[in-house]
Design an enzyme around this catalytic site. Structure first.
Site, PDB file in Angstrom:
ATOM      1  CE1 TYR A 112     -16.106   8.615  -7.693  1.00 48.92           C
ATOM      2  CE2 TYR A 112     -16.453   8.210 -10.040  1.00 48.92           C
ATOM      3  CZ  TYR A 112     -16.444   7.764  -8.730  1.00 48.92           C
ATOM      4  OH  TYR A 112     -16.778   6.465  -8.460  1.00 48.92           O
ATOM      5  CE  LYS A 184     -18.961   6.085  -6.467  1.00 47.66           C
ATOM      6  NZ  LYS A 184     -19.272   5.637  -7.832  1.00 47.66           N
ATOM      7  CD  GLU A 255     -18.628   3.779  -4.253  1.00 42.22           C
ATOM      8  OE1 GLU A 255     -17.742   3.720  -5.129  1.00 42.22           O
ATOM      9  OE2 GLU A 255     -19.838   3.621  -4.508  1.00 42.22           O
ATOM     10  CG  ASP A 256     -14.625   2.472  -3.403  1.00 46.53           C
ATOM     11  OD1 ASP A 256     -14.990   1.799  -4.383  1.00 46.53           O
ATOM     12  OD2 ASP A 256     -14.194   3.628  -3.520  1.00 46.53           O
ATOM     13  CG  ASP A 279     -17.396  -0.486  -5.701  1.00 46.98           C
ATOM     14  OD1 ASP A 279     -16.733   0.369  -6.302  1.00 46.98           O
ATOM     15  OD2 ASP A 279     -17.756  -0.366  -4.515  1.00 46.98           O
ATOM     16  CG  ASN A 424     -11.169   3.746 -14.451  1.00 47.68           C
ATOM     17  OD1 ASN A 424     -10.888   4.336 -15.477  1.00 47.68           O
ATOM     18  ND2 ASN A 424     -12.404   3.541 -14.054  1.00 47.68           N
TER      19      ASN A 424
END
Length: 574
Positions: A112, A184, A255-256, A279, A424
């Site tokens: 990941y 994921k 996702e994203d 998210d 991050n």
């Protein structure tokens, strides 16, 4: 983990007992689901015509893991290790998952973030074998046909879909987003036992605005700029409708997606289907769980808490939403009043109503009245002075933004400053934990977005919690899948947060981390799934029959349906 003697071992998802294999000969070895490599038994080698296709020595799964780990360790860097693991997954999924589970702490950052980001950036260059479903906006009238290749209505429990616009802090990666969907789903299997054969990773290729990809002759996605507006919305809607028609029981995980689409899409569909945006909601849940544990330690009531969020994009507003929903649910306050306990800051400074159309849908409900906040009081330090928050959360990707002056100012007003620099990767953190402890004389309660070693200050050692979504979203998904919930409600998410918070090591020792370690995540996922399922039943959203009322039976019912990385006896379909 319950075995074949469980009263629930008859359930369709029960991962016990023999497995029916429809193949024989080399076809068995080419199936990642059924391949055991050197671990096939003598009986299986005869029954499936494998003699002569394998070396004679029969090995255990543990022996295979040892050999695979030696091979993994010989790879020169993390990207090479990531590629090695991907190849193994395509060959033997049981060995792949067992290897990672055995070395989860070491390998998590390889499968990941941050290494998966490198793999995604290099997707077209490293491409060997396709995995998942590739849907593109120029062929959207055939979505249902393309989905039909992945089974019938009862074959898929969990779908992760991405359009690749905002990947892991590295931006627009186009068709490479298929790998974030794959990653994921790997985590849902490792952390919550979602069956790997019942998952579907999907990419919605709408083009890309990444000029480097558009100019790369090896790029595998659509060579066009991103579609926007009605055409994009139609594409997303056609996917949702086709997925629900083909796989009516599937839970859909977004996702994203990009900042302008993530919130909008979630708002559109969360009242229609069981869906989730990691998210927004996953980040919000795990951060809130850490915050609730910190509030309990510092004796601050939820109805009184004051929170400043620095960085109000998808993650920041998702956290703000989750905090607001929990305050409203737990205290009975109207949601508008609960949102006034949160101050959101973004690039223009404190969000105020005069920003108008510059505010995203997610930001609008947190905008403050201009008259209360003059222009010269909208920077982070001024907001800290005036709001006197108990909690400071960073999702800005602005390294060093939490300066010594800001942290000391916060510590002047509250006894136990709660500081979460979550950006991050590590180089983008708003502050380092050792500085935060130093600037607060060891009084701070800290959680970060990436792993940090323990901090030693004034003769004491403080363990730093990592706000890792993987401790939360897999359990939520497991609960949604097993309950067959019609919708994923706000109360179900609050129940998940409370279950995660209850596992906080800091509640027993304030010097311990605010969140549990990812190594304990399968047990945590059972707790979260149980909380989600019970809430779904209470709200009348659960559609699955036979959900146990008794808590211990419910846990057994959940556990027996969680996939384990172990070889099951194979029987022929003939």
């Amino acid at each position: 983990m319950p075995g074949s003697d469980s009263k629930f071992s008859h359930l369709p998802r029960a991962a016990v007992g023999p497995l029916t294999c429809p193949y024989e000969g080399s076809s068995v070895l080419q199936s990642s689901q059924f391949n055991k490599g050197s671990a096939f038994t003598e009986e299986e080698r005869s029954a499936f015509k494998l003699r002569g296709l394998l070396p004679p020595n029969i090995q255990t799964l543990d022996e295979q893991v040892e050999r695979a780990y030696q091979q993994y360790s010989s790879r020169p860097d993390d990207l090479a290790k990531n590629t090695f693991l991907s190849s193994m997954k395509a060959q033997n999924e049981v060995l792949y998952y067992k290897l990672i589970q055995t070395h989860l702490k070491e390998m998590f950052s390889v499968i990941y973030t941050p290494t998966e980001g490198d793999a995604i950036q290099n997707y077209s260059r490293l491409f060997r074998k396709p995995e998942g479903c590739f849907l593109n906006i120029n062929d959207q009238d055939r979505i249902e046909e393309h989905l039909s290749a992945f089974g019938t209505g009862d074959d898929v429990d969990y779908i992760v879909v991405s359009d690749g616009e905002e990947i892991l802090g590295i931006g627009d990666q186009g068709v490479g987003a298929i790998l974030i969907s794959v990653a994921k789903l790997v985590i849902t299997t490792l952390c919550a036992g979602i069956h790997p054969s019942r998952q579907l990773p999907v990419v919605l290729d709408c083009g890309t605005n990444n000029e480097e990809l558009l100019n790369d002759q090896l790029y595998l996605g659509l060579r066009q700029h991103r579609a926007r507006g009605e055409r994009y919305d139609d594409f997303v809607d056609k996917f949702i409708q086709a997925a629900r028609k083909r796989f009516p029981k599937a839970y859909i995980h977004f996702e994203d997606f990009g900042l302008n689409n993530a919130r909008r899409i979630l708002d559109r569909y969360q009242s229609q289907i069981p869906c989730f945006n990691d998210d927004i909601q996953g980040t919000g849940c795990v951060t809130l769980a850490a915050m609730l544990a910190a509030l309990e330690i510092s004796s601050v009531k939820l109805e009184d808490v004051r929170v400043v969020i620095f960085g109000s994009g998808t993650a920041g507003t998702g956290i703000a939403d989750q905090i607001t929903d929990t305050i409203a649910t737990e205290t009975g306050k109207p949601k508008d009043d609960a949102s006034k306990q949160i101050w959101c800051i973004d690039k223009p400074g404190l969000l105020v109503k005069s920003l108008g159309d510059k505010l995203t849908d997610g930001q609008r409900s947190f905008a403050r009245d201009d008259k209360d906040w003059p222009d010269n009081e909208r920077d982070l330090e001024s907001v800290i002075k005036k709001a006197q928050p108990h909690v400071l959360i960073g999702t800005s990707t602005k390294p060093g933004a939490f300066t010594e002056n800001i942290i000391r100012e916060m510590a002047r007003h509250v006894e136990r400053p709660i500081v979460f620099p979550l950006s991050n990767p590590t180089r983008l953190h708003e502050a380092k934990p050792n500085d935060i402890y130093k600037w607060t004389e060891g009084r701070a309660l800290v959680a970060t977005g990436s792993p940090f070693p323990p901090v030693k200050y004034n003769g004491k050692e403080y363990e730093v919690a990592e706000c890792n979504n993987s401790t939360c979203f897999p359990g939520i998904g497991l609960g949604a899948v097993l309950s067959q919930c019609r919708l994923l409600s706000k109360k179900m998410l609050v129940a998940a947060v409370e279950a995660l918070k209850a596992r906080s090591p800091a509640l027993k020792d304030a010097d311990k981390p605010l969140l549990p370690d990812v190594e304990d995540v399968r047990d945590i996922s059972v707790d979260i799934a149980a909380a989600v399922i019970k809430c779904a039943v209470q709200e009348g959203l659960a559609q699955q029959d036979g959900i146990p009322d008794d808590d211990s039976e419910l846990r057994e019912w959940i556990q027996v349906q969680m996939w384990e990385a172990g070889y099951r006896p194979l029987v022929s379909k003939k």
